[in-house]
Design an enzyme around this catalytic site. Structure first.
Site, mmCIF file in Angstrom:
data_model
loop_
_atom_site.group_PDB
_atom_site.id
_atom_site.type_symbol
_atom_site.label_atom_id
_atom_site.label_comp_id
_atom_site.label_asym_id
_atom_site.label_seq_id
_atom_site.Cartn_x
_atom_site.Cartn_y
_atom_site.Cartn_z
ATOM 1 N N SER A 34 -3.196 -3.040 11.785
ATOM 2 C CA SER A 34 -4.118 -3.769 10.931
ATOM 3 C C SER A 34 -3.378 -4.899 10.217
ATOM 4 O O SER A 34 -2.749 -5.723 10.865
ATOM 5 C CB SER A 34 -4.783 -2.788 9.962
ATOM 6 O OG SER A 34 -5.894 -3.353 9.330
ATOM 7 N N HIS A 86 -10.868 1.610 14.664
ATOM 8 C CA HIS A 86 -9.895 0.611 14.212
ATOM 9 C C HIS A 86 -8.501 1.020 14.637
ATOM 10 O O HIS A 86 -8.000 2.062 14.219
ATOM 11 C CB HIS A 86 -9.980 0.480 12.693
ATOM 12 C CG HIS A 86 -9.022 -0.519 12.115
ATOM 13 N ND1 HIS A 86 -8.841 -1.773 12.660
ATOM 14 C CD2 HIS A 86 -8.197 -0.456 11.041
ATOM 15 C CE1 HIS A 86 -7.954 -2.435 11.935
ATOM 16 N NE2 HIS A 86 -7.539 -1.660 10.960
ATOM 17 N N ASP A 136 -13.497 -2.719 17.735
ATOM 18 C CA ASP A 136 -12.837 -2.514 16.448
ATOM 19 C C ASP A 136 -13.678 -3.162 15.353
ATOM 20 O O ASP A 136 -14.000 -4.349 15.436
ATOM 21 C CB ASP A 136 -11.441 -3.137 16.482
ATOM 22 C CG ASP A 136 -10.580 -2.766 15.287
ATOM 23 O OD1 ASP A 136 -11.099 -2.783 14.150
ATOM 24 O OD2 ASP A 136 -9.392 -2.466 15.482
#
Length: 540
Positions: free
Chosen positions: A250, A509, A481
């Site tokens: 991320s 994710h 995602d």
């Protein structure tokens, strides 16, 4: 709206990291850094930035290979390792300059943790991990998941290492609101119905920003991604590694890509999972992430309709119909909040929306979301959705918040100029957000206002990262995602001169460590043997 995600503390068994919806109640998105001077500020008109033709987006240029004399004491310091209280882990404190452009202006103390390689084969040095955020604790991630749950062969050959970035958790954390005021802030109405509610939202953002400025004045100008990436290079040197081996998820992908852009010759084996696109401005980031959450909701709604306990409709219910029912429920909460297990907090629209979004990060949470929605919509009990929201904000049972959301805003608002100049400009753009997501668009649009009133001007801007000369860098993208849309991974892999895209066709994710043997084996092989996945490799 932009806030990335740090991994949930529940991650020992489930998801690897979660980006978060940034802003008042929802933190979301990727933070982008820009071309910078040695101190971390933008230098779009200097030698540090060059222009890319038509796109006219600065390139992040590498720093000089020679370490400046003023920084050598940092690069040659010796860490004093001590027990952490977690079996098998050691901790230390590393010094870095508060301002890289003025190393004599004072230090920032950064918390570091490691777990020594278990042995049995040729050691490969250190493997630094970061779960995202910005604001997520890398040390928590190391001690609760990576140092215990990464593949045994990886842990056998690498010292597993984490450092909380400046301003985060144990590393001189940014502070803003106290717990009571955070409770109020997270309940701010993000779908204002009239001028009074719009004024209240603006006032909430201003109070948050002012509190950060009052409590963290020393740090706020020096928590950029560029500075955090430079701290990573100091740590690399202090650990004795000639090159940086790294797994970032991320927002951690932005940290890793920025490191590669600044120090391409020091890139070892780098994995960027759930990638951000640093070439986007804040408004575009927020809009595209809004569309990502709509994509994730549609996948959830389709799955929900196949289940016997779906509160949004039975077999044959379309995602659009499910979304309409959810929006009606949100509007009802806006007028009549529900009771929860907390006698001092009701479940209103803002907290309910956050709870739903929290479950979009990992399809493993869909069952929990169905149960929470059933309790709320049929039994008028908001406890389940409140618990999901609290997990998103890292609020514990005693009512204490970590500094996740505060660090998140501090980094995001320094890395990019605000998406909007004020509520009038934002209001005109709400229809575009609603088009991107009929379910979440309005709230995520208004969440984009949080950096507008920040007490410190942004030092970053959108930029591209070529990292010419770097070793192969594996960029992982998940097709559905919610927080870091797949297109971002495609874009970053093309920007990086040595980027290699690895695709996971699925939901959730990030992809590494989330159940795909194909993804995990490709990344494990790269970390252990240095061979990146074949071009165009796609997993499910």
């Amino acid at each position: 709206m932009h806030t990335w995600s740090s991994p949930s503390r529940r991650r020992c068994t489930a998801s690897r990291t979660r980006a978060r919806l940034t802003a008042v109640a929802l933190a979301t998105a990727a933070l982008l850094v820009s071309a910078c001077s040695p101190g971390g500020s933008v230098a779009s008109s200097s030698a540090a930035a060059t222009r890319t033709g038509a796109a006219d987006v600065p390139l992040l240029a590498p720093l000089p290979r020679t370490t400046p004399a003023a920084l050598r004491p940092y690069y040659t310091q010796r860490l004093k390792w001590r027990d952490c209280g977690a079996p098998g882990f050691q901790c230390a404190t590393m010094k870095a300059p508060l301002d890289y452009a003025r190393p004599d202006a004072g230090d920032v103390r950064l918390a570091v943790a490691r777990k020594a390689a278990t042995g049995g084969a040729k050691p490969l040095g250190s493997l630094l991990v970061n779960p995202g955020g910005p604001g997520g604790s890398a040390i928590d991630y190391l001690q609760q998941y990576a140092g215990l749950g990464y593949p045994a062969e990886v842990r056998a050959r690498y010292d597993m290492v984490a450092m909380d970035p400046r301003g985060v958790a144990r590393s001189e954390p940014v502070g803003c609101l106290d717990d009571h005021r955070m409770d109020t802030y997270t309940q701010t109405d993000l779908t204002p119905d009239d001028q009074a509610e719009r004024d209240a939202l603006v006032a909430a953002d201003k109070k948050f920003a002012q509190a950060c400025g009052a409590r963290s004045a020393r740090l706020l100008r020096h928590v950029s991604t560029v500075e955090a990436a430079r701290d990573m290079d100091v740590l690399r040197a202090v650990l004795g590694d000639p090159k940086l081996n790294y797994v970032g998820a991320s927002y951690g992908t932005l940290l890793g890509a920025t490191y590669a852009g600044l120090f391409p010759g020091r890139v070892g084996r780098v994995v960027l999972d759930g990638a951000l696109d640093p070439s986007l401005d804040s408004r575009t980031v927020n809009l595209e992430q809004t569309a990502g959450f709509e994509t994730a909701f549609k996948a959830f709604a389709e799955d929900c309709a196949r289940q016997t306990d779906c509160p949004l409709g039975g077999s044959g219910t379309t995602p659009a119909q499910a979304g309409d029912r959810l929006k009606v429920f949100f509007r009802e909460l806006d007028a009549r909040p529900l009771r929860t297990g907390d006698p001092h907090r009701e479940l209103g629209e803002a907290l309910a929306t956050t709870g739903v979004i929290a479950a979009m990060y990992d399809q493993g949470a869909w069952g929990r979301l169905r149960a929470a929605l059933t309790s709320a919509m049929k039994d008028h009990d908001g406890e389940g959705l409140l618990a999901l929201s609290d997990s998103y904000y890292e609020r514990d049972a005693s009512g204490h918040y970590t500094n996740l959301m505060m660090a998140n805003a501090a980094v995001n608002c320094l890395d990019l100029p605000p998406a909007f100049t004020g509520p009038e400009q934002l209001a005109k753009d709400v229809p575009a957000f609603e088009k991107a997501s009929p379910v979440f668009g309005e709230g995520l649009a208004w969440a984009s206002l949080n950096c507008t009133y920040w007490p410190v001007r942004a030092t970053g801007e959108p930029h591209r990262i070529p990292a010419r000369g770097a070793a192969p860098i594996v960029v992982v993208g998940t097709t559905r995602d919610p927080a870091t849309p797949y297109r971002w991974a495609q874009s970053l892999s093309r920007q990086l001169s040595s980027g290699r895209l690895l695709t996971y066709a699925g939901d959730g994710h990030t992809a590494f460590g989330r159940g795909s043997t194909c993804i995990d084996s490709a990344i494990d092989s790269y970390l252990l043997h240095g061979t990146p996945p074949a071009r165009g490799k796609r997993c499910s």
